[in-house]
Write a protein that holds these residues in place. Structure first.
Motif, PDB file in Angstrom:
ATOM      1  N   GLU A 163       0.834  -1.212   0.000  1.00 49.56           N
ATOM      2  CA  GLU A 163       0.000   0.000   0.000  1.00 49.56           C
ATOM      3  C   GLU A 163       0.865   1.257   0.000  1.00 49.56           C
ATOM      4  O   GLU A 163       0.528   2.260  -0.608  1.00 49.56           O
ATOM      5  CB  GLU A 163      -0.914   0.019   1.238  1.00 49.56           C
ATOM      6  CG  GLU A 163      -2.197  -0.771   1.067  1.00 49.56           C
ATOM      7  CD  GLU A 163      -3.183  -0.131   0.101  1.00 49.56           C
ATOM      8  OE1 GLU A 163      -3.633   1.007   0.357  1.00 49.56           O
ATOM      9  OE2 GLU A 163      -3.487  -0.754  -0.929  1.00 49.56           O
ATOM     10  N   LYS A 164       1.980   1.179   0.712  1.00 49.92           N
ATOM     11  CA  LYS A 164       2.871   2.334   0.816  1.00 49.92           C
ATOM     12  C   LYS A 164       3.883   2.391  -0.320  1.00 49.92           C
ATOM     13  O   LYS A 164       4.680   3.320  -0.387  1.00 49.92           O
ATOM     14  CB  LYS A 164       3.634   2.298   2.151  1.00 49.92           C
ATOM     15  CG  LYS A 164       2.761   2.269   3.391  1.00 49.92           C
ATOM     16  CD  LYS A 164       2.185   3.631   3.725  1.00 49.92           C
ATOM     17  CE  LYS A 164       1.436   3.575   5.053  1.00 49.92           C
ATOM     18  NZ  LYS A 164       0.936   4.889   5.455  1.00 49.92           N
ATOM     19  N   ASN A 186     -11.283   4.069   1.516  1.00 50.66           N
ATOM     20  CA  ASN A 186     -10.036   3.381   1.176  1.00 50.66           C
ATOM     21  C   ASN A 186      -9.698   2.300   2.175  1.00 50.66           C
ATOM     22  O   ASN A 186     -10.218   2.282   3.290  1.00 50.66           O
ATOM     23  CB  ASN A 186      -8.880   4.389   1.155  1.00 50.66           C
ATOM     24  CG  ASN A 186      -9.016   5.343   0.005  1.00 50.66           C
ATOM     25  OD1 ASN A 186      -9.130   4.933  -1.143  1.00 50.66           O
ATOM     26  ND2 ASN A 186      -9.040   6.630   0.325  1.00 50.66           N
ATOM     27  N   THR A 239       2.082   8.646   2.557  1.00 50.76           N
ATOM     28  CA  THR A 239       1.229   8.007   1.548  1.00 50.76           C
ATOM     29  C   THR A 239       0.255   7.029   2.182  1.00 50.76           C
ATOM     30  O   THR A 239       0.556   6.375   3.168  1.00 50.76           O
ATOM     31  CB  THR A 239       2.064   7.216   0.511  1.00 50.76           C
ATOM     32  OG1 THR A 239       2.802   6.215   1.206  1.00 50.76           O
ATOM     33  CG2 THR A 239       3.024   8.120  -0.233  1.00 50.76           C
ATOM     34  N   SER A 240      -0.897   6.896   1.518  1.00 52.57           N
ATOM     35  CA  SER A 240      -1.906   5.886   1.876  1.00 52.57           C
ATOM     36  C   SER A 240      -2.027   5.616   3.380  1.00 52.57           C
ATOM     37  O   SER A 240      -1.707   4.529   3.844  1.00 52.57           O
ATOM     38  CB  SER A 240      -1.588   4.557   1.181  1.00 52.57           C
ATOM     39  OG  SER A 240      -1.427   4.725  -0.183  1.00 52.57           O
TER      40      SER A 240
END
Lengths: 234, 219
Positions: free
Chosen positions: B25-26, B149, B81-82
């Motif tokens: 995800e990252k 998300n 991020t994310s």
């Protein structure tokens, strides 16, 4: 949010409810403490506040319940962010503090309980060995985390101090009930000193139950556990 | 000390899968090292001397152990991020509560389903479905536990989906029949590459479980 909007549902012998109270004390948050006498049955309020696990402690902030003691401590740290920090700021140090807190809950404290509950000498000896092994690991961790400072968290009580320190009442009660020394000058000198500092800290001393009272309560619980095979202590 | 990220893992481990998903995800590049749990490497024993278990995340030579701790660590270090955990403290407490619930219930009950028979198995199946229904309640109408998300609870729970087929075969029941919303959620997660590339095939997991049962002498 007004300070009187904070309640802790706990139980005086429970190390877990101590965690919530110490964290609130560190942040100087006023709260109402509601003591549940779990061995007499669970209140409607408790069952409504924690329907999934039906356990204490529960922190009630406004009308929002927060459950699980370590989650409560983190919530307190993040919500009252202007007070002294409870978790370390560095992500790696946080991971280490969380690791040892999880170890204490999943491995170490169950061994403490086993010392009291064990019916056979072999089981008792094995439980004592596990506790002692854990204390050696924690003595080493104290050196690494504290880096020569008074607490795991450094100059002040932090997450791991709270997670571990709340078990000191039961550790001392177990020493008393079974006539053994678990923390000692010879094997765990740093932890022995830390324990004294922790228990006399202003944020801790009014919420740490008296050792004799715990030992008497412990005897009652053990008798019930041996009798009914059911778990009373939440 | 080696730079970068290394993951000591074992392909069917749902705990390892959590870390794989979080790293994906990252967008973090890492070295994946498969461990043979019957013959643990010196590196594993050195990096996780207390539990001697996988997964172990090694970041710039320093080990982080325990999957929930690893996922939070990844989220905190690569926070740009994310994000996996919500930003509001109460939502975070809720997310942590349900992750803790998954750890307390899903793994143990699932394990009981494939290792036991008769009354014990029936009890485990019942409690397992009850636990999944509570999770369905928490999911509600959201596409993911994290909202729009993938979030912390999604990452923590979805790996067990790869074990559902094995639980169903061993327990002779249908999880989808009881918890259709949860299965729909899992399939939605699998549409994401970070998840689909981190979870093994369900049939492969079932074969592994059958082999494990033989090894452990379970019928």
């Amino acid at each position: 949010m007004a300070k009187s909007d904070v309640k802790v549902l706990g139980s005086w012998p429970s190390p877990y409810s101590m965690r919530a109270r110490i964290a609130l004390n560190i942040k100087s948050v006023n709260y109402e403490y509601v003591d549940e006498r779990l061995w007499e049955g669970k209140s409607e309020f408790l069952l409504k506040s924690n329907p999934v696990h039906k356990k204490i402690p529960v922190l009630i902030h406004g009308d929002k319940p927060i459950c699980e003691s370590l989650i409560i401590v983190q919530y307190i740290d993040e919500t009252w962010s202007s007070g002294p920090s409870i978790l370390p700021s560095d992500p790696y140090e946080r991971a280490i503090a969380r690791f040892w807190a999880a170890y204490l809950d999943e491995k170490w404290f169950p061994s403490i309980k086993s010392i009291g509950i064990a019916q056979e000498e072999d089981a008792r000896k094995a439980a004592i060995a596990q506790v002692e092994e854990g204390l050696v690991l924690l003595e080493e961790a104290f050196g690494k985390c504290g880096k020569g400072k008074p607490f795991f968290g450094g100059d002040q009580i932090g997450y791991l101090d709270i997670a571990f320190g709340c078990f000191l009442g039961w550790l001392r009660a177990t020493e008393k009930m079974s006539g053994i020394k678990l923390l000692s000058e010879s094997k765990t000198p740093a932890l022995l000193n830390w324990a004294g500092r922790f228990c006399s800290d202003a944020t801790v001393k009014d919420v740490m139950p008296d050792t004799d009272k715990l030992a008497a309560f412990g005897k009652m619980v053990i008798a019930k556990v041996r009798g009914a095979g059911a778990e009373i202590h939440g | 000390m080696a730079e970068g990220v290394v993951l000591l893992d074992f392909w069917p481990s749902p705990f390892g899968m959590r870390v794989r998903i979080a790293l994906a995800e990252k967008g973090i590049k890492y070295e994946y090292k498969e461990e043979d749990l019957r013959n643990k490497s010196a590196l594993l024993l050195q990096m996780n001397p207390v539990h001697k278990k996988i997964p172990v995340l090694i970041h710039n030579g320093k080990p982080v152990c325990e999957s929930l701790i690893q996922v939070q660590y990844i989220d905190e270090v690569w926070h740009h991020t994310s994000p996996l955990l919500p930003s509001h403290s109460y939502q975070r407490a809720i997310a942590r509560f349900w992750a803790d619930f998954v750890d307390k219930k899903i793994y143990e009950l699932g394990r009981k389903i494939w290792t036991s028979k008769g009354e014990e198995q029936e009890t485990a199946k019942k409690e397992f479905i009850e636990s999944l229904k509570l999770l369905e309640g928490e999911l509600g109408d959201k596409p993911y536990f994290g909202g729009e998300n993938l979030g912390y609870v999604d990452v923590v729970l979805v790996p067990f989906y790869s074990w559902f087929y094995a639980y169903e075969k061993c327990g002779n029941f249908s999880i989808e029949a009881e918890c259709p919303k949860l299965i729909a959620w899992a399939k939605r997660c699998l549409e994401k590459e970070s998840v689909s590339k981190s979870l093994p095939d369900q049939e492969k997991v079932y074969d592994f479980v059958l082999q494990l049962k033989k090894l452990l002498g379970i019928e």
